[in-house]
Design an enzyme around this catalytic site. Structure first.
Site, short mmCIF file in Angstrom:
data_model
loop_
_atom_site.label_atom_id
_atom_site.label_comp_id
_atom_site.label_asym_id
_atom_site.label_seq_id
_atom_site.Cartn_x
_atom_site.Cartn_y
_atom_site.Cartn_z
N CYS A 90 104.49 -21.30 67.88
CA CYS A 90 104.62 -21.73 69.27
C CYS A 90 104.81 -23.23 69.39
O CYS A 90 103.94 -23.96 69.88
CB CYS A 90 103.40 -21.27 70.05
N GLU A 91 105.90 -23.72 68.92
CA GLU A 91 106.27 -25.14 69.02
C GLU A 91 107.79 -25.20 69.02
O GLU A 91 108.44 -24.50 68.24
CB GLU A 91 105.81 -25.92 67.78
N PRO B 98 109.60 -37.56 38.06
CA PRO B 98 110.45 -36.79 38.99
C PRO B 98 109.72 -35.54 39.51
O PRO B 98 109.02 -34.87 38.76
CB PRO B 98 111.64 -36.39 38.11
N GLY B 99 109.88 -35.28 40.78
CA GLY B 99 109.32 -34.07 41.37
C GLY B 99 110.43 -33.24 41.99
O GLY B 99 110.84 -32.20 41.48
N ARG B 100 110.98 -33.76 43.08
CA ARG B 100 112.02 -33.05 43.82
C ARG B 100 113.23 -32.69 42.94
O ARG B 100 113.75 -31.58 43.04
CB ARG B 100 112.49 -33.93 44.99
N1 LLP Z 1 105.33 -40.40 41.95
C1 LLP Z 1 104.64 -40.79 43.02
C2 LLP Z 1 103.59 -41.80 42.88
C3 LLP Z 1 104.93 -40.22 44.27
O1 LLP Z 1 104.25 -40.61 45.35
C4 LLP Z 1 105.95 -39.24 44.39
C5 LLP Z 1 106.28 -38.64 45.68
C6 LLP Z 1 106.63 -38.85 43.22
C7 LLP Z 1 106.30 -39.46 42.01
C8 LLP Z 1 107.71 -37.81 43.23
O2 LLP Z 1 108.80 -38.18 43.98
P1 LLP Z 1 110.11 -37.26 43.99
O3 LLP Z 1 110.72 -37.34 42.60
O4 LLP Z 1 109.69 -35.88 44.31
O5 LLP Z 1 110.97 -37.85 45.01
N2 LLP Z 1 107.05 -34.51 51.33
C9 LLP Z 1 108.22 -35.37 51.23
C10 LLP Z 1 108.28 -36.12 49.92
C11 LLP Z 1 107.06 -36.98 49.66
C12 LLP Z 1 107.11 -37.69 48.35
C13 LLP Z 1 105.81 -38.35 48.06
N3 LLP Z 1 105.72 -38.98 46.78
C14 LLP Z 1 109.47 -34.53 51.45
O6 LLP Z 1 109.36 -33.33 51.65
O7 LLP Z 1 110.56 -35.06 51.49
#
Ligand code: LLP
Length: 417
Positions: A342-343, A274-276
């Site tokens: 500027c966009e 998990p990241g987000r």
């Molecule tokens: N594992 C892998 C292999 C991933 O590619 C990603 C995210 C994660 C874990 C974590 O995913 P999460 O739990 O954060 O959903 N920049 C975009 C999100 C790109 C996510 C890319 N991969 C945004 O701002 O919505």
């Protein structure tokens, strides 16, 4: 618990007034709550009680050293996609043995460094990568632990730019090639099969796609075991969504409950990335209002934060809640909240009802993930400060970039005369 609450009309992060942070550090600034980060990580770890597991925080969501350090102290593993992320984890005190390395483009030097540090395993995304990894491992006299990242061809029902588990996406190895590639990995000197992995997308708001992906991985695992190839880990990736507006994503607990029964009786360690869902709602972007600009049919609030600081609205048409730090009782008007870049894509929010005056402070909520990490210096704007709050204490965990830093390493083309 809400770590971003109003007290007597003024927004606080934990026990610190955002106006105090703005006074000290200036704006724009990213502000993170340490307690929220810890709470979100623990929600996964607690939900997984009774299952052999490892929560591997996805570093790309927010890679500030302080964030990584807080999670390392909790015993987190980490998912990295570059040598830079790996070095950050090490610098933050994370355990390399709890690092998984994902990504479609791993370079030789990245593999070498990861092998030297003894990471947990590589999530391999192509046959060519598998061959390169085996060769690098053999050259260094070591064995590389691998998991094949399967592309399960499951629709995550999310924004197309952040959907990764469909067969037309560049990620993973197609379901139909998986068995052959595992056999190859098992037969290759320099490789050791450690697990199986997938990651189907980001900001998922329902559990069904996760369950479908898991079922596909489990049936592959069963098939591989009949061929004598056994797995120690199953890595289901990240992707659990958060509430930006009115989404109702499952909690970490509900997500784990939906998959728990499927893992019963299996000797597999479950890994999640998990990241987000850990960083997103643990942070916000604090900006200052420069101008209030009435227009012909549109009113604008021009703030000092812009698309270079927070690109999600411009890139994904993402919606984030925007509020005045100090509640005003005067009537609201409809505004677009825009930055100085500027966009026309430079907006943080459109059609928002706000009561606002020049000099006010606004917050963009839910900006703790994919915020600072995706920031740039576009329009030669120094990147924002990052601040972490814990209780009534706050610290700058990355100072605002100095003007001089913007071009300190650049060179004039000097013509010899
Ligand atoms: N594992 C892998 C292999 C991933 O590619 C990603 C995210 C994660 C874990 C974590 O995913 P999460 O739990 O954060 O959903 N920049 C975009 C999100 C790109 C996510 C890319 N991969 C945004 O701002 O919505």
């Amino acid at each position: 618990m809400n770590h971003f609450a109003r007290r007597e009309g003024a927004l606080h992060v934990e026990d610190v007034a955002l106006s105090a942070i703005a006074g000290d550090v200036g704006t724009p600034a990213y502000v993170y709550s340490k307690a929220a980060l810890e709470g979100h990580w623990r929600a996964f770890d607690d939900a997984l009680t009774g299952i052999d597991h490892l929560v591997c925080y996805a570093v790309k969501a927010n890679s500030n050293l302080a964030v990584l350090g807080v999670l390392a102290d909790l015993g987190s593993g980490f998912d990295v996609v570059s040598r830079g992320e790996l070095e950050r984890v090490v610098a933050a005190g994370g355990d390399p043995a709890a690092v998984v390395f994902s990504g479609v483009g791993k370079q030789r030097a990245e593999m070498e460094r990861a092998l030297e540090l003894g990471i947990h395993y590589f999530n391999v995304e192509s046959e060519a990568e598998l061959a390169r990894l085996a060769e690098v491992a053999r050259t260094h006299g070591v064995t590389a632990p691998v998991a094949v990242r399967v592309n399960p061809d499951v629709d995550a029902n999310t924004h197309p730019y952040i959907s990764t588990g469909l067969k037309h996406n560049k990620f993973g190895i197609s379901h139909s090639d998986t068995l052959r590639i595992y056999q190859q990995a098992a037969d290759t000197v320099g490789l050791e099969v450690a697990g199986i992995a997938c990651h189907i997308g980001s900001q998922l708001t329902e559990v069904t796609p996760f369950v479908d992906a898991l079922d596909r991985l489990l049936s592959l695992t069963d098939e591989l075991s009949t061929r004598g190839i056994s797995m120690r880990h199953l890595d289901i990736g990240g992707g659990l969504g958060i509430r930006y507006r009115d989404e109702e994503p499952p909690s970490a607990g509900a997500y784990v409950d939906a998959i728990r029964a499927r893992l019963a009786g299996r000797r597999l360690s479950l890994h999640m990335e998990p990241g987000r869902s850990i960083a997103g709602n643990a942070g916000l972007l604090l900006v200052g209002v420069e101008y209030v600009k009435p227009g012909d049919g549109k009113n604008f609030v021009v703030v000092d934060g812009a698309m270079n600081d927070y690109i999600r609205p411009a890139l994904y048409q993402a919606w984030c809640e925007i509020e005045n730090v100090q509640h005003r009782s005067t009537p609201t008007r409809l505004y677009d909240i825009v930055g100085p870049v500027c966009e026309s894509a430079d907006f943080l929010g459109k059609d928002r009802h706000l009561s606002v005056e020049p000099g006010d402070l606004l917050v963009v909520h839910s900006a703790g993930a994919y915020g600072f990490g995706m920031a740039s210096n576009y329009n030669s704007r120094p990147r924002a400060a990052e601040v972490m709050v814990s209780g009534s204490d706050f610290r700058v965990v990355r100072p605002r970039e100095e003007m001089a830093e913007l071009f300190a390493s650049e060179q004039l083309w000097v013509t010899a005369r």
